[in-house]
Design an enzyme around this catalytic site. Structure first.
Site, PDB file in Angstrom:
ATOM      1  N   LYS A  13     -51.304  82.809  22.874  1.00 31.89           N
ATOM      2  CA  LYS A  13     -51.156  82.623  24.329  1.00 31.89           C
ATOM      3  C   LYS A  13     -50.384  81.341  24.652  1.00 31.89           C
ATOM      4  O   LYS A  13     -49.472  81.344  25.464  1.00 31.89           O
ATOM      5  CB  LYS A  13     -52.532  82.557  25.014  1.00 31.89           C
ATOM      6  N   ARG A  88     -62.482  82.383  31.434  1.00 35.06           N
ATOM      7  CA  ARG A  88     -63.078  82.784  30.160  1.00 35.06           C
ATOM      8  C   ARG A  88     -64.442  83.421  30.363  1.00 35.06           C
ATOM      9  O   ARG A  88     -65.062  83.845  29.390  1.00 35.06           O
ATOM     10  CB  ARG A  88     -63.247  81.549  29.276  1.00 35.06           C
ATOM     11  N   ARG A 122     -52.696  76.677  11.978  1.00 31.46           N
ATOM     12  CA  ARG A 122     -52.174  75.990  13.180  1.00 31.46           C
ATOM     13  C   ARG A 122     -52.143  74.479  12.966  1.00 31.46           C
ATOM     14  O   ARG A 122     -53.077  73.890  12.437  1.00 31.46           O
ATOM     15  CB  ARG A 122     -53.058  76.329  14.385  1.00 31.46           C
ATOM     16  N   ARG A 155     -56.536  70.846  14.473  1.00 27.97           N
ATOM     17  CA  ARG A 155     -57.530  70.655  15.538  1.00 27.97           C
ATOM     18  C   ARG A 155     -58.935  70.706  14.955  1.00 27.97           C
ATOM     19  O   ARG A 155     -59.217  71.511  14.074  1.00 27.97           O
ATOM     20  CB  ARG A 155     -57.387  71.776  16.578  1.00 27.97           C
ATOM     21  N   ARG A 166     -66.124  80.489  17.816  1.00 23.13           N
ATOM     22  CA  ARG A 166     -65.283  80.746  18.993  1.00 23.13           C
ATOM     23  C   ARG A 166     -65.002  82.232  19.158  1.00 23.13           C
ATOM     24  O   ARG A 166     -64.912  82.725  20.281  1.00 23.13           O
ATOM     25  CB  ARG A 166     -63.979  79.937  18.888  1.00 23.13           C
TER      26      ARG A 166
HETATM   27  P1  ADP Z   1     -53.711  80.512  21.444  1.00 29.72           P
HETATM   28  O1  ADP Z   1     -53.120  79.642  22.519  1.00 29.72           O
HETATM   29  O2  ADP Z   1     -53.868  81.947  21.893  1.00 29.72           O
HETATM   30  O3  ADP Z   1     -54.978  79.952  20.881  1.00 29.72           O
HETATM   31  P2  ADP Z   1     -51.446  79.616  19.801  1.00 29.72           P
HETATM   32  O4  ADP Z   1     -50.279  79.871  20.686  1.00 29.72           O
HETATM   33  O5  ADP Z   1     -51.907  78.224  19.639  1.00 29.72           O
HETATM   34  O6  ADP Z   1     -52.676  80.582  20.242  1.00 29.72           O
HETATM   35  O7  ADP Z   1     -51.116  80.259  18.365  1.00 29.72           O
HETATM   36  C1  ADP Z   1     -52.038  80.159  17.267  1.00 29.72           C
HETATM   37  C2  ADP Z   1     -51.257  79.897  15.979  1.00 29.72           C
HETATM   38  O8  ADP Z   1     -50.503  81.060  15.636  1.00 29.72           O
HETATM   39  C3  ADP Z   1     -50.245  78.761  16.064  1.00 29.72           C
HETATM   40  O9  ADP Z   1     -50.207  78.119  14.801  1.00 29.72           O
HETATM   41  C4  ADP Z   1     -48.912  79.465  16.369  1.00 29.72           C
HETATM   42  O10 ADP Z   1     -47.794  78.728  15.862  1.00 29.72           O
HETATM   43  C5  ADP Z   1     -49.091  80.784  15.630  1.00 29.72           C
HETATM   44  N1  ADP Z   1     -48.456  81.929  16.301  1.00 29.72           N
HETATM   45  C6  ADP Z   1     -48.319  82.143  17.635  1.00 29.72           C
HETATM   46  N2  ADP Z   1     -47.738  83.341  17.875  1.00 29.72           N
HETATM   47  C7  ADP Z   1     -47.504  83.907  16.655  1.00 29.72           C
HETATM   48  C8  ADP Z   1     -46.931  85.154  16.214  1.00 29.72           C
HETATM   49  N3  ADP Z   1     -46.494  86.060  17.093  1.00 29.72           N
HETATM   50  N4  ADP Z   1     -46.867  85.379  14.873  1.00 29.72           N
HETATM   51  C9  ADP Z   1     -47.326  84.474  13.987  1.00 29.72           C
HETATM   52  N5  ADP Z   1     -47.866  83.298  14.327  1.00 29.72           N
HETATM   53  C10 ADP Z   1     -47.963  83.001  15.640  1.00 29.72           C
HETATM   54  P1  ADP Z   2     -57.962  78.513  21.881  1.00 26.31           P
HETATM   55  O1  ADP Z   2     -56.806  79.029  22.651  1.00 26.31           O
HETATM   56  O2  ADP Z   2     -57.662  78.188  20.473  1.00 26.31           O
HETATM   57  O3  ADP Z   2     -59.219  79.295  22.071  1.00 26.31           O
HETATM   58  P2  ADP Z   2     -58.319  76.511  23.919  1.00 26.31           P
HETATM   59  O4  ADP Z   2     -57.435  75.362  23.733  1.00 26.31           O
HETATM   60  O5  ADP Z   2     -58.008  77.502  24.991  1.00 26.31           O
HETATM   61  O6  ADP Z   2     -58.453  77.165  22.496  1.00 26.31           O
HETATM   62  O7  ADP Z   2     -59.809  76.033  24.180  1.00 26.31           O
HETATM   63  C1  ADP Z   2     -60.445  75.095  23.332  1.00 26.31           C
HETATM   64  C2  ADP Z   2     -61.860  74.866  23.804  1.00 26.31           C
HETATM   65  O8  ADP Z   2     -61.862  74.300  25.138  1.00 26.31           O
HETATM   66  C3  ADP Z   2     -62.740  76.109  23.933  1.00 26.31           C
HETATM   67  O9  ADP Z   2     -63.316  76.487  22.676  1.00 26.31           O
HETATM   68  C4  ADP Z   2     -63.789  75.642  24.946  1.00 26.31           C
HETATM   69  O10 ADP Z   2     -64.741  74.773  24.352  1.00 26.31           O
HETATM   70  C5  ADP Z   2     -62.953  74.784  25.906  1.00 26.31           C
HETATM   71  N1  ADP Z   2     -62.407  75.599  27.009  1.00 26.31           N
HETATM   72  C6  ADP Z   2     -61.085  75.870  27.249  1.00 26.31           C
HETATM   73  N2  ADP Z   2     -60.941  76.637  28.344  1.00 26.31           N
HETATM   74  C7  ADP Z   2     -62.203  76.872  28.815  1.00 26.31           C
HETATM   75  C8  ADP Z   2     -62.726  77.622  29.896  1.00 26.31           C
HETATM   76  N3  ADP Z   2     -61.928  78.303  30.734  1.00 26.31           N
HETATM   77  N4  ADP Z   2     -64.079  77.613  30.087  1.00 26.31           N
HETATM   78  C9  ADP Z   2     -64.883  76.940  29.263  1.00 26.31           C
HETATM   79  N5  ADP Z   2     -64.466  76.230  28.196  1.00 26.31           N
HETATM   80  C10 ADP Z   2     -63.127  76.191  27.963  1.00 26.31           C
END
Ligand code: ADP
Ligand code: ADP
Length: 210
Positions: A13, A88, A122, A155, A166
């Site tokens: 995302k 969420r 990541r 992270r 998660r």
């Molecule tokens: P989210 O915001 O949904 O948690 P991220 O955008 O941080 O996900 O992506 C998670 C990991 O996967 C990152 O290391 C990113 O570089 C990688 N990634 C994102 N999109 C793709 C894809 N289409 N194919 C392979 N790896 C990806």
């Molecule tokens: P990822 O895309 O890898 O799940 P995020 O960066 O979106 O991670 O979120 C990291 C953490 O921040 C979550 O595991 C949660 O603890 C907190 N968080 C983020 N967005 C929300 C939300 N909308 N409501 C509650 N907690 C949140």
């Protein structure tokens, strides 16, 4: 253009939101990034949420909703925004309906085993939030941010135990949002499994018709 990017952690995302935000010159609002910024800067909010983020649980709804309501009222959101990682929970989605009129929700779907691979590879640049993957989106110099040359980090919630937690939280509290938005006719499905370029192209098609 007011968009929600919905989907499990690691679906891509944030990666896609960065590109769409640039294309349309709208802010990319990631609640996770906002929390991490506050943790890094040791603000009152940061101190309050640090242990929650480390555990993989969700920050309480009232705190998160107030934060987003406030952010969306800022001037740079006037022409649109992308919400990444919010809402969420159903309570967050219902609150959002009361202060915005979002029509388009993109749901990134992807199997668990790919999620675990994406999250464990990541790497992030702590101050900017720029995100890489050791195999799929590597930095030019291993372990270093492309723009500043600074060290990339893993992270603290991308450790295997935290990832499992998660995912469980996602299935229990966030996955029901698909039904919530589907019932309102707002949900668009994206297969998040292919390469970043392919996901980007299918997303552009949806956004053109949305
Ligand atoms: P989210 O915001 O949904 O948690 P991220 O955008 O941080 O996900 O992506 C998670 C990991 O996967 C990152 O290391 C990113 O570089 C990688 N990634 C994102 N999109 C793709 C894809 N289409 N194919 C392979 N790896 C990806
Ligand atoms: P990822 O895309 O890898 O799940 P995020 O960066 O979106 O991670 O979120 C990291 C953490 O921040 C979550 O595991 C949660 O603890 C907190 N968080 C983020 N967005 C929300 C939300 N909308 N409501 C509650 N907690 C949140």
């Amino acid at each position: 253009m007011q968009l929600i990017f919905l989907g499990p952690p690691g679906a891509g995302k944030g990666t896609m939101a960065t590109r769409v935000a640039e294309d349309h010159d709208i802010p990319h609002i990631s609640t996770g990034d906002i929390f991490r910024y506050n943790i890094n800067n040791q603000t009152e909010l940061g101190l309050q949420v640090k242990s929650i983020l480390d555990s993989g649980e969700l920050v309480p709804d009232d705190l998160t909703i107030d934060l987003v309501r406030d952010r969306l009222s800022q001037e740079d959101c006037a022409n649109g925004f992308i919400l990444d990682g919010f809402p969420r929970t159903i309570a967050q989605a219902e609150a959002l309906q009361s202060f915005s009129n979002i029509l388009c929700v993109l749901n990134f779907s992807i199997p668990d085993e790919i999620i675990v691979k994406r999250l464990s590879g990541r790497r992030v640049h702590k101050t900017s939030g720029r995100t890489y993957h050791v195999l799929h989106n590597p930095p030019k110099v291993p372990g270093k941010d492309d723009v500043t040359g600074e060290e990339l980090i893993v992270r603290s919630d991308d450790q295997v135990d935290s990832i499992r937690k998660r995912l469980a939280v996602y299935y229990e509290q966030t996955a029901p949002l698909k039904e919530f938005y589907r019932n309102k006719g707002m949900l668009h499905e994206i297969d998040a499994t292919p390469s970043p370029e392919e996901v980007y192209e299918s997303m552009k098609k949806i956004l053109k018709d949305a």
